[in-house]
Motif scaffolding. Sequence first.
Motif, short mmCIF file in Angstrom:
data_model
loop_
_atom_site.label_atom_id
_atom_site.label_comp_id
_atom_site.label_asym_id
_atom_site.label_seq_id
_atom_site.Cartn_x
_atom_site.Cartn_y
_atom_site.Cartn_z
N ALA A 61 1.80 0.37 -2.46
CA ALA A 61 0.96 1.53 -2.17
C ALA A 61 1.34 2.64 -3.13
O ALA A 61 2.51 2.77 -3.52
N TYR A 85 -7.28 -5.01 -3.55
CA TYR A 85 -6.90 -3.64 -3.26
C TYR A 85 -7.72 -3.08 -2.10
O TYR A 85 -8.79 -3.59 -1.76
N ALA A 135 5.58 1.13 1.46
CA ALA A 135 4.59 0.27 2.12
C ALA A 135 5.25 -1.01 2.57
O ALA A 135 6.24 -1.47 1.98
N ILE A 137 -3.80 0.91 -1.96
CA ILE A 137 -2.97 -0.21 -1.53
C ILE A 137 -3.36 -1.43 -2.35
O ILE A 137 -4.55 -1.72 -2.50
N VAL A 149 1.73 2.23 5.52
CA VAL A 149 2.02 3.08 4.37
C VAL A 149 2.55 4.42 4.87
O VAL A 149 2.02 4.98 5.84
#
Length: 431
Positions: A137, A115, A199, A127, A208
């Motif tokens: 996201a 992440y 995303a 994310i 994003v």
Amino acid sequence: MVQTSSPEIRETAEGRGSPASAPPAPPTPEYASWISQDRSTDPAAVTMRREAAELVERVMAHYRDNTTHEAQEQWTEPVSNYLDADRWRRETDAVHRSVPLPLAMSSELPGPNTYKAIDVLGIPVLITRDRQGAIHAMINACRHRGAKLLEPGCGVQKRLTCPYHSWSYDLAGQLRGVYAEKTFGEVPREGRSLVRLPAGERAGIVFVSLDPAAEPDLDAWLGDLQPLLAGMRLAECHHYSTSELTSPNWKVTLDGYLETYHFASLHPKTVFETNLSNMMAHDTWGPHQRIAPALRPIARAVELPPEQRDPGECVGPIYWLFPGLAIAGGWRQKIAVSLVLPRTATESVTQQIILLRDPAVTDEERQAADRFGEWFHEVVRDEDYATTYGVQQGLEALAGTDFVFGRNEPGLQHFHRTIHQHLDTAHRAAR
């Protein structure tokens, strides 16, 4: 590894910030070329090498003639456009809340269950890469009472568990567990997933959109620039470090990234040791652009036949994705990425992301990577941002005047023209 730092600036007799110590020596060995060693037959890599050879010829023409790329005319930008808080809100609405934002490099999420958490305009964004490798996201806030799930940074996490009441989610944002649900009451899983944000991943970059209802077309957004980005094979790089700097108003900050006119005067003992000043090629792809300054070895390479020239030693292209991601050193072994995001009308934040072609395994390799990252961080902090904080300080006193961007500053002109276009589009849509 995540480090945070704030500008450390002293005032000189001239009133301009100066570094607290002598400027760092340029890490010349760290500029080893990668493009000259690349033998990939992938179409994007072949396109990149062909484009690189053409770009070297263009920059060499400037070197021979002692010229640079020039816009057709100068551009004036009212100082009030940097000062007006209402305009800042309209800009961030028309730009940052409307376009796909490049918020992460793929290598920051190198495998399943990884992440990156980042705050953007006060919005906590998370994310993730799930166990199948897909990118997601979402708003980094639990659907129970809104607590932040993860603090800003990168890491590995198989399950997202809220620190407040232990509600848990998978890496796609689906609610998987409710602590003490027997006493809390049944919670429908499909209605309490994390709020998703659009995303996508292209050319080693994760985009994003802050608008959950957006349907961005990333291929159209990147256009003909995408093959050149893909040719650098950024997704294959290794994320080494991320450091963070506070910086002035986002446009004051980004103005310094988009021209080479200042290299000799602002960076005489650092950047100017490896780059020529006020000598570059310039290209645009929709809102995006590339500035390509001449590197000092071009003086030797100009006498060589084309097949003996190393593009990575002659030109240092900086690919710049609107509204604020700069990729420097994409033809080299070590790559410096700058992500500039507005925070308030007078402040922005800059993430400096260091990528390596090969992982740093030995002590010597880690020390070399550290030197590269520290040099990049210190030059930007103590030279670029020390000066732009001075610009920020003088804005109010200059209200009612304008700045002038020269014909040799086409990158600034393109950047501000693009912002104006987005504001105009938003204004027409609101009528």
